[in-house]
Write a protein that holds these residues in place. Structure first.
Motif, PDB file in Angstrom:
ATOM      1  N   VAL A  74       9.384  11.386  -2.058  1.00 25.46           N
ATOM      2  CA  VAL A  74       8.238  11.646  -3.437  1.00 25.46           C
ATOM      3  C   VAL A  74       7.054  11.737  -2.541  1.00 25.46           C
ATOM      4  O   VAL A  74       7.280  11.007  -1.442  1.00 25.46           O
ATOM      5  N   ASP A  75       6.052  12.294  -3.135  1.00 29.17           N
ATOM      6  CA  ASP A  75       4.829  12.079  -2.228  1.00 29.17           C
ATOM      7  C   ASP A  75       4.217  10.860  -2.786  1.00 29.17           C
ATOM      8  O   ASP A  75       4.497  10.190  -3.644  1.00 29.17           O
ATOM      9  N   VAL A  76       3.649   9.652  -1.661  1.00 32.29           N
ATOM     10  CA  VAL A  76       3.657   8.575  -1.735  1.00 32.29           C
ATOM     11  C   VAL A  76       2.002   7.812  -2.214  1.00 32.29           C
ATOM     12  O   VAL A  76       1.119   6.905  -2.425  1.00 32.29           O
ATOM     13  N   GLY A  77       1.288   9.333  -1.680  1.00 28.97           N
ATOM     14  CA  GLY A  77       0.048   9.605  -1.441  1.00 28.97           C
ATOM     15  C   GLY A  77      -0.462   8.186  -0.970  1.00 28.97           C
ATOM     16  O   GLY A  77      -0.337   8.012   0.249  1.00 28.97           O
ATOM     17  N   ASP A  78      -1.667   7.535  -1.200  1.00 28.22           N
ATOM     18  CA  ASP A  78      -2.613   6.005  -0.330  1.00 28.22           C
ATOM     19  C   ASP A  78      -1.564   5.340  -0.268  1.00 28.22           C
ATOM     20  O   ASP A  78      -1.514   3.889  -0.269  1.00 28.22           O
ATOM     21  N   GLN A  79      -0.252   4.936  -0.526  1.00 30.20           N
ATOM     22  CA  GLN A  79       0.557   3.886  -0.776  1.00 30.20           C
ATOM     23  C   GLN A  79       1.194   4.150  -0.078  1.00 30.20           C
ATOM     24  O   GLN A  79       2.510   2.573  -0.249  1.00 30.20           O
ATOM     25  N   ASP A  80       1.490   4.721   1.261  1.00 29.05           N
ATOM     26  CA  ASP A  80       2.266   4.223   1.855  1.00 29.05           C
ATOM     27  C   ASP A  80       2.537   2.955   2.617  1.00 29.05           C
ATOM     28  O   ASP A  80       3.603   2.770   3.551  1.00 29.05           O
ATOM     29  N   ALA A  81       1.188   2.098   2.960  1.00 21.52           N
ATOM     30  CA  ALA A  81       0.978   1.131   3.996  1.00 21.52           C
ATOM     31  C   ALA A  81       1.660   0.058   3.425  1.00 21.52           C
ATOM     32  O   ALA A  81       2.982  -0.678   3.420  1.00 21.52           O
ATOM     33  N   ALA A  82       1.596  -0.042   1.940  1.00 23.51           N
ATOM     34  CA  ALA A  82       2.436  -1.196   0.869  1.00 23.51           C
ATOM     35  C   ALA A  82       3.741  -0.730   0.275  1.00 23.51           C
ATOM     36  O   ALA A  82       4.554  -1.712   0.921  1.00 23.51           O
ATOM     37  N   ILE A  83       4.103   0.048   0.664  1.00 22.70           N
ATOM     38  CA  ILE A  83       5.418   0.675   0.242  1.00 22.70           C
ATOM     39  C   ILE A  83       6.483  -0.227   1.512  1.00 22.70           C
ATOM     40  O   ILE A  83       7.051  -0.132   1.886  1.00 22.70           O
ATOM     41  N   LEU A  84       6.019   0.219   3.087  1.00 22.30           N
ATOM     42  CA  LEU A  84       6.746   0.275   4.003  1.00 22.30           C
ATOM     43  C   LEU A  84       6.336  -1.284   4.056  1.00 22.30           C
ATOM     44  O   LEU A  84       7.717  -1.910   4.420  1.00 22.30           O
ATOM     45  N   ALA A  85       5.677  -1.478   3.703  1.00 27.16           N
ATOM     46  CA  ALA A  85       5.536  -3.676   3.805  1.00 27.16           C
ATOM     47  C   ALA A  85       6.591  -4.415   3.940  1.00 27.16           C
ATOM     48  O   ALA A  85       7.206  -4.389   4.158  1.00 27.16           O
ATOM     49  N   ALA A  86       6.638  -3.634   2.773  1.00 24.24           N
ATOM     50  CA  ALA A  86       7.849  -4.498   1.275  1.00 24.24           C
ATOM     51  C   ALA A  86       8.758  -3.699   1.977  1.00 24.24           C
ATOM     52  O   ALA A  86       9.794  -4.786   1.540  1.00 24.24           O
ATOM     53  N   GLU A  87       9.626  -2.624   1.675  1.00 22.05           N
ATOM     54  CA  GLU A  87      10.376  -2.670   2.530  1.00 22.05           C
ATOM     55  C   GLU A  87      11.433  -3.319   3.884  1.00 22.05           C
ATOM     56  O   GLU A  87      12.564  -3.098   3.689  1.00 22.05           O
ATOM     57  N   GLU A  88      10.491  -3.020   4.537  1.00 18.37           N
ATOM     58  CA  GLU A  88      10.772  -3.623   5.496  1.00 18.37           C
ATOM     59  C   GLU A  88      11.081  -4.818   5.760  1.00 18.37           C
ATOM     60  O   GLU A  88      11.478  -5.609   6.558  1.00 18.37           O
ATOM     61  N   ALA A  89      10.321  -5.794   4.920  1.00 16.31           N
ATOM     62  CA  ALA A  89       9.979  -7.492   4.523  1.00 16.31           C
ATOM     63  C   ALA A  89      11.344  -7.134   4.257  1.00 16.31           C
ATOM     64  O   ALA A  89      11.797  -8.486   4.395  1.00 16.31           O
ATOM     65  N   ALA A  90      12.151  -6.420   3.289  1.00 16.88           N
ATOM     66  CA  ALA A  90      13.130  -6.576   2.382  1.00 16.88           C
ATOM     67  C   ALA A  90      14.386  -6.182   3.135  1.00 16.88           C
ATOM     68  O   ALA A  90      14.958  -6.426   2.744  1.00 16.88           O
ATOM     69  N   GLN A  91      13.783  -5.694   3.894  1.00 19.61           N
ATOM     70  CA  GLN A  91      14.650  -5.874   5.273  1.00 19.61           C
ATOM     71  C   GLN A  91      16.388  -4.419   4.712  1.00 19.61           C
ATOM     72  O   GLN A  91      17.535  -4.595   5.664  1.00 19.61           O
ATOM     73  N   ARG A  92      16.151  -3.704   4.380  1.00 19.56           N
ATOM     74  CA  ARG A  92      16.369  -2.205   3.442  1.00 19.56           C
ATOM     75  C   ARG A  92      15.900  -1.142   5.010  1.00 19.56           C
ATOM     76  O   ARG A  92      16.896  -0.864   4.583  1.00 19.56           O
ATOM     77  N   VAL A  93      15.269  -0.997   5.657  1.00 22.26           N
ATOM     78  CA  VAL A  93      14.465  -0.041   6.707  1.00 22.26           C
ATOM     79  C   VAL A  93      13.641  -0.780   7.391  1.00 22.26           C
ATOM     80  O   VAL A  93      13.880  -1.686   7.086  1.00 22.26           O
ATOM     81  N   ASN A  94      14.381  -0.004   8.365  1.00 17.23           N
ATOM     82  CA  ASN A  94      13.642  -0.490   9.965  1.00 17.23           C
ATOM     83  C   ASN A  94      12.855   1.067  10.289  1.00 17.23           C
ATOM     84  O   ASN A  94      13.785   2.176  10.509  1.00 17.23           O
TER      85      ASN A  94
END
Length: 98
Positions: free
Chosen positions: A30-50
């Motif tokens: 999906v298009d994340v618009g300008d939310q990319d940095a916030a989503i990536l930070a949360a997902e990497e912190a949750a250790q689901r993706v690298n």
């Protein structure tokens, strides 16, 4: 259109952000618009993706098409043995890379 990709920590698979989690199918992205940095930070912190990052893409009649060839190859799988690709039964899958 801006979408997110990375590698699943459990399996190593290439994955795409679908708005609620990660999918192996680029067409779920999906298009994340300008939310990319916030989503990536949360997902990497949750250790689901690298190794996750945002990329440019377009929506076509065939589905989501990453703008850069590197990411199109990541989306479809190996290009030298189509039987190992993510769409082994689709004779037109390799054409989507170019």
């Amino acid at each position: 259109m801006k979408i997110l990709t990375g590698n699943d920590l459990a399996s190593g698979d290439v994955v795409w952000w679908d708005g609620m989690g990660w999918s192996r199918d680029v067409n779920d992205a999906v298009d994340v618009g300008d939310q990319d940095a916030a989503i990536l930070a949360a997902e990497e912190a949750a250790q689901r993706v690298n190794a996750s990052y945002a990329i440019a893409a377009t929506q076509t009649a065939e589905g989501v098409r990453p703008a850069h060839i590197k990411d199109r190859i990541r989306a479809l799988g190996p290009t030298v043995r189509l039987d190992l690709s993510l769409r082994p039964g689709d004779p037109d899958a390799a054409k989507q890379v170019i």
